[in-house]
Motif scaffolding. Sequence first.
Motif, PDB file in Angstrom:
ATOM      1  N   CYS A   1      81.442 -33.177   8.910  1.00 50.44           N
ATOM      2  CA  CYS A   1      80.709 -34.024   9.515  1.00 50.44           C
ATOM      3  C   CYS A   1      79.318 -34.317   9.533  1.00 50.44           C
ATOM      4  O   CYS A   1      78.530 -35.023  10.561  1.00 50.44           O
ATOM      5  CB  CYS A   1      81.290 -33.732  11.170  1.00 50.44           C
TER       6      CYS A   1
ATOM      7  N   CYS B   1      76.275 -29.435  10.841  1.00 49.69           N
ATOM      8  CA  CYS B   1      75.749 -28.123  10.387  1.00 49.69           C
ATOM      9  C   CYS B   1      74.226 -28.558   9.910  1.00 49.69           C
ATOM     10  O   CYS B   1      73.268 -27.751  10.514  1.00 49.69           O
ATOM     11  CB  CYS B   1      76.430 -27.106   9.637  1.00 49.69           C
TER      12      CYS B   1
ATOM     13  N   CYS C   1      79.498 -26.409  14.575  1.00 47.42           N
ATOM     14  CA  CYS C   1      80.682 -26.967  13.751  1.00 47.42           C
ATOM     15  C   CYS C   1      82.013 -26.971  14.452  1.00 47.42           C
ATOM     16  O   CYS C   1      82.366 -26.193  15.480  1.00 47.42           O
ATOM     17  CB  CYS C   1      81.062 -26.024  12.849  1.00 47.42           C
TER      18      CYS C   1
ATOM     19  N   CYS D   1      86.108 -27.437   6.255  1.00 45.03           N
ATOM     20  CA  CYS D   1      85.315 -28.297   6.612  1.00 45.03           C
ATOM     21  C   CYS D   1      85.634 -29.825   6.539  1.00 45.03           C
ATOM     22  O   CYS D   1      86.458 -30.283   5.876  1.00 45.03           O
ATOM     23  CB  CYS D   1      84.005 -28.500   5.629  1.00 45.03           C
TER      24      CYS D   1
HETATM   25  S1  SF4 Z   1      79.605 -28.737  11.136  1.00 46.96           S
HETATM   26 FE1  SF4 Z   1      79.060 -28.745   9.007  1.00 46.96          FE
HETATM   27  S2  SF4 Z   1      80.565 -27.208   7.848  1.00 46.96           S
HETATM   28 FE2  SF4 Z   1      81.326 -28.054  10.103  1.00 46.96          FE
HETATM   29  S3  SF4 Z   1      82.856 -29.311   9.521  1.00 46.96           S
HETATM   30 FE3  SF4 Z   1      80.931 -30.277  10.112  1.00 46.96          FE
HETATM   31  S4  SF4 Z   1      79.700 -30.885   8.392  1.00 46.96           S
HETATM   32 FE4  SF4 Z   1      81.468 -29.420   7.969  1.00 46.96          FE
END
Ligand code: SF4
Lengths: 930, 175, 426
Positions: free
Chosen positions: A159, A162, A206, A156
């Motif tokens: 970001c 998700c 993601c 992870c």
């Molecule tokens: S989408 Fe969610 S799990 Fe994937 S990197 Fe971003 S925050 Fe992390």
Amino acid sequence: MTDNAKVQITIDGVTYEVNAGSNLLQECLSLGLDLPYFCWHPCMGSVGACRQCAVKQYRNDEDNAGIMTMACMTPVQPGARISIEDPQAKAFRAGVIESLMISHPHDCPVCEEGGECHLQDMTLMSGHNYRRYDKKKVTHRNQYLGPFINHEMNRCITCYRCVRFYNEYAGGEDLSAQASHHFTYFGRHREGTLESEFSGNLVEVCPTGVFTDKVFSESYTRKWDLQTAPSVCAGCGVGCNIAPGERYGELRRVVNRYHDELNGYFICDRGRFGTGYVNDAERLKTPLDGAGNELDADAAGQQLREIAGSAGGTIGSARGTIGIGSPRAGNEANFALRKLVGEENFHTGYSDSEHACMQLIAEAAGDPQFHNPSIREIEQADAVLVLGEDVTNTAPRIALALRQSVRNKALELADGANIPRWQDAAVRELAQQERSPLCILSSGATRLDDVASDRVIDTPSALARNAFELAHRIDSDAPSAEGGSSAEDDIDPLARIADHLLAASRPLIVAGASSGDVDLIKAAINIAGALRKRRGNGASAPVDLCLLTTEVNSMGLHLMTRPKNSLGEALRKLSAGEAANVIVLENDLYRRAPHAQVDAALAAAKASVALDLLPNRTTAKADLVLPVTAFSEQQTSYVNYEGRAQLAYQVHRNHSAARPAWQWTGDFEHFRQALLEGADSIPVFAKLRDVLPDTSSLPGGIKVPRQSERYSGRTAMKANLNVHEPKQAQDPESALAFSMEGVPPLRDATILASTWAPQWNSNQSISKFQDEINGPLRQGHGGTLLLEKRTESGGFFPPPVNGDGAGLELLPAHQIFGSEELSSRSEAIRKRMTGAFVAVAPADAVKHGLKQGQGVRLSVAGDAGGVSVTALTCIRTQTSPGAVALHVGDREIDFHGLGARVELTPAETPHGRGLGELIVSDLAREQGDV
Amino acid sequence: MSTMSGQVIASTALPSDYLSDEEIAEIEHERTLYPDTRAVGLEALKIVQKQRGWVSDESLLAVAEYLGLPVAELEGVATFFNLIYRRPVGKNVILYCNSVSCWIMGCDQVREKVSEELGIEFGETSEDGEFTLIPVPCLGDCDRAPVMMVGPDLHRNLDRQDLGELFSRYRNNQD
Amino acid sequence: MVTNPLTRNIDFSRQPLDLAAYEKSGGYLGLHAIARGLEPADVLDRVKESGLKGRGGAGFPTGLKWSFVPMGEGAPQQKYFVVNADEMEPGTFKDRLLMEGDPHLLIDGMIIASYAIQASKAYIFLRGEYTDSERILRKALAEAYERGYLGKNILDTGFDLDIIMHTSAGRYICGEETALLNALEGKRANPRAKPPFPQVSGLWGKPTIVNNVETICNLPGILAWGIDWYRSLTKGNDHGTKLFGISGKARTPGCWELPLGTPIRELLEVYGGGMRDGLQLKGFLPGGGSTDFMLPEHLDLNLDYDDIAGAGSRLATGTLILLDDKTCPVGMIGNLMTFFSHESCGYCTPCRDGLPWVDEIFREFERGNGTHKDLAILEEHVDYMGPGKTFCALAPGATAPLGSGLRYFREDFERHITEQRCPYKH
Ligand code: SF4
Ligand SMILES: Cc1cc2nc3c(=O)[nH]c(=O)nc-3n(C[C@H](O)[C@H](O)[C@H](O)COP(=O)(O)O)c2cc1C
Ligand code: FES
């Protein structure tokens, strides 16, 4: 912002025209410039968390220092001067990547995202390549998230995409950001299946390999080793665009294929995880005779011809052979059968109630008062009425769109407060719980209730009366329904709903064929018609009326079939000896009609032929079974709920004796001819020819490759058999090649097989193919709308007569996982299916002595000897008393045999699946509510 | 968990009598102070923690269920804040300031004495279940550093205190 | 003439003044002026004119901040006023003093501020660990309700105000005003993007003002004794008095109300009693943990916003943390980095992933494993986490002592590397 004004800005010394009101990142990407980002998403807007998109912005021409700013959070200002290439900005972006990488495992070789990883792409783009961090990494524990999604939290980069997708965009509740600082974690509160019907999009949302496709990882292949073609999801009547990928003859995975008017960036989990049946070992591979003996293909073809011709002597004669078409087969297969048996002998293959609904739906589609909205248009509705459909379970992608429609209120408030619409978190904060109205009239809870403004729950018959009454409230010319609103609340819900719809600038009425209830569709038409009248003819645009069809080609099938040629009529003709033989196209009739009627018809038929891809009860009874190719193994066109015809390309070949059905039943040499058969002979299909790609830009026979430029190990694939490079299979049927040779889509090809651009290996490369962010694909082609408007409008329907009776009213309960025939035979979907259940209200459960999770027998009301069915009791607090909803999809259940009213008695609990995977919010607790 | 909920993913069903009347009354009072239930969620966790010392999984579920908030979201909130304890703690939680002014005044040395006295390091609970030692950012009494809180009480100028005596006062203060 | 409007009632040898005593000492005069017809716009004008700057750290002019709240017909009806009593800045101990010493002063100020922006609901966002402040403020609030100074239609003005006590569940980031709003809403306390500013879209999307405790405590005096009086309090360029504190190894650490513009040396030597015997001043942080170090050579500057800024630091909370010559500057900065790293909310990348790296490097220095390579990485991070690069001001705050420390105490870092140990440890 709604205006399309353009302004000029200067980026690294070059002046560009960009959209006013937008942000710098979006505009840079629209211009095709490479600016890295993570947290921004083209349809979820900006939050400014990752800091990856930093650029320099200068105050004026004299300013040489400039300030660092996050492009995604910076509104476009006329005359702005910015720099992407500024050394400080570049150094900062490299720093951000270095930060993101300090705990990243660098496990690309074993990571499913490798090769299509946005993080890999952005790392390269930002110029970070050596890890200086030599301290301890943060590690996390992963969770079991059910049969669809893998969880690998160490990858992870925090970001927040998700949770922004899962919770805010899709309304899921069981995924969250947890803990804080560099321990921030994304997961469920404890291990368990992700509940959202859209969880699969996490895989694409993601930017790295935290959430990956579990089904795919079981037979994993790198993206560059997949053979991919543009296709259409066959999961429901919406027709989302998908890009299935194949290797070694196996369909490995499905990902979203961007369509600006339909699915955009997202599809549902049925579509993504429901194609495993293509690889099923049970697939029919050779023609079989009635005793199950294998036949050779030529002999089988000959037999088919004899059966088709035998009864009346000539093919297509009125007293000859009955053809039963298929809503899950493409147009060409249906055209061919229709031609073979003759138009008058060709029947629809869906249930009679659905047949009746389809007549009305298509009628309304031609009515100039109404507009059949695309998904993008659905998202623009500022007041919605959903009538009797559990959209999340019948047309899931549309439910996701309806969820966005309620945000229009928020966007409007944001405009008023001068907050740009793309400032996602700020807009949500400003609007709080303020939503555009979403009114749902149904017989039980739906998965959109959490954002509904008005809920009316009633028995199907009362619902229909209420809906007719609603139309009357909107415009008094629409006939009133006696015994309408029974509500004695202080606020009459119908009055509120009428107000919402009348106040809206773009109201939308949604109903559909899934309930098989024509009265609801008539009522929906009346409501839309009443709105249209009140809004004034001519002056305003037609009213959005979205009438959902249930299967991938229900609409196509309807359009080519005579109105009276229902399935019931076909079965009657057979039973009555008015027709001798029957050819059934990709259809298990036992799912469509009372079992007794099907038995009788098949018994009466002199010969029966079934064309299908998997064995079912109909193929079991057929005298001749012909194997056909699955959706990904053939090229075909489908017509969705809007009347939009779309072409699905063949992805891979089927090496058995299975063929596209049109090859069995038709005398066409090429796909093109099969398609033109319909386009030339059926007026409404005239425009179907437009779905064929314009290949004029492809010079002399050059094709578009299905394999990517980096397709590896081609020569090694069959090295155990032969070390020579085999001749690549030819595809005479389409503009695509089963190889990596040809014109890749980036360079001018008409067809976007899979997205890839230099430096952009992930799905984010889609921006390189769009006109501008969220705009149409440069490659075209969004399909062709077939339905023309008539000149005159229809009138109002009279309300149904009050038909009371004994017992409880029966309605179907659709489930995203299980109700669709083919997807429910996919391994992954089966893991999410429940046993056949009956939803009952707590009061009715008490009355009939039913216990949660235990057996219940449904029998035809007042007919002791009639059909009866056993299922699991599912006591749901939101179910209307007096109504029972029977899960449809279970192969053994004779839903149509039960009729409109049933009686309930406790019964043995059936074996098999329980209710374990049922995800509903209103399940009654054992003691408390019952 | 009720027997049914074992089968049903979406259900967070708990017996509805999990929360005490007192807790419910306090939660209901908080409800009148905030226009949105989410705000009450965090308050309810504090209320439950006040009664039970920490927020167990069951407590989290009970609060989520009672207020109709998604458990995952509430967990996200509970694990964000320093003063919500998602693991059991001792009868007296020691919030030991280790920020800059206290550090200058020798809080590390005093902390070693505390650890010796109680036999626990940061994050641990003493064997007798009496004390849990947790580091806390600056307690805002920097002119009398080093400082710590034991339960609700602030103790200042720790370098001049008889820690053994101080802790035994808490140990003996059984109710 | 009152010269210490913030602390004049404070005497820790007795209980804080109750409402009657507070009123007798000249409290709640502003409220009575309101009852006599002072308009919200008048209050705003006076605050603007007073030149009061926020005491929460940023020093933003209070009247100007208030003036961004949309008022009048078209504006949202519901507005909120929030007191930031989350004091958690390392080395800061001034708000606690005010709340525990004279609770009615804060309530008095809150009524004035809420009235000015026509907020009918105000929250005190109080640090959860401040149990005494909570008890004392709750008691004072009850008195104010009983007296009719809070509640519906206060003193027949038609103005309603409820003050609600919210105790934080604890995180330094909650002090950042937009994170504070999220925390109040029961959410994870990540900060919000600005714009939109809270004045336009704050608590539950409604116009909201957040002010520091000390800022608010200035208001009753301004309304009671006027602009001229207020402006006459100062010794420097900025108006009014301020709480200044000293922690670290001074002889008599403490917190005092002094005119703005008081020389730093006076604060240290007269009030703080100078350094303890045998210790030399090596440097100091002038306004809490997120300000740049200043050096003994700066002692003759005045405690004014501009003077301190001129020396490359910030007045911020005005509570000095002293670094003496026997305390390791590397250790002190390392302690701050641990704090900031742990208190990062985890929302934006430079802060979330930059600070732990920095912190780890300090751990290595402490263990005697510091390297020049690591020193260079520390230096890079000063710029990388600086103003404008991160989502909120937490990480830039951390870079203040880090950057200035690397500059001023370079030699100490070098010695850690060459001696492979902390030279201050024996
Ligand atoms: S989408 Fe969610 S799990 Fe994937 S990197 Fe971003 S925050 Fe992390
Ligand atoms: C990380 C961070 C922590 C802060 N902590 C506090 C605090 O504890 N108390 C406070 O009043 N202001 C704090 N602030 C400043 C507030 O964001 C805000 O500027 C202040 O409350 C405004 O009040 P004022 O205008 O009265 O100064 C903090 C800011 C940041 C960036
Ligand atoms: S994309 Fe701009 S900050 Fe993340």
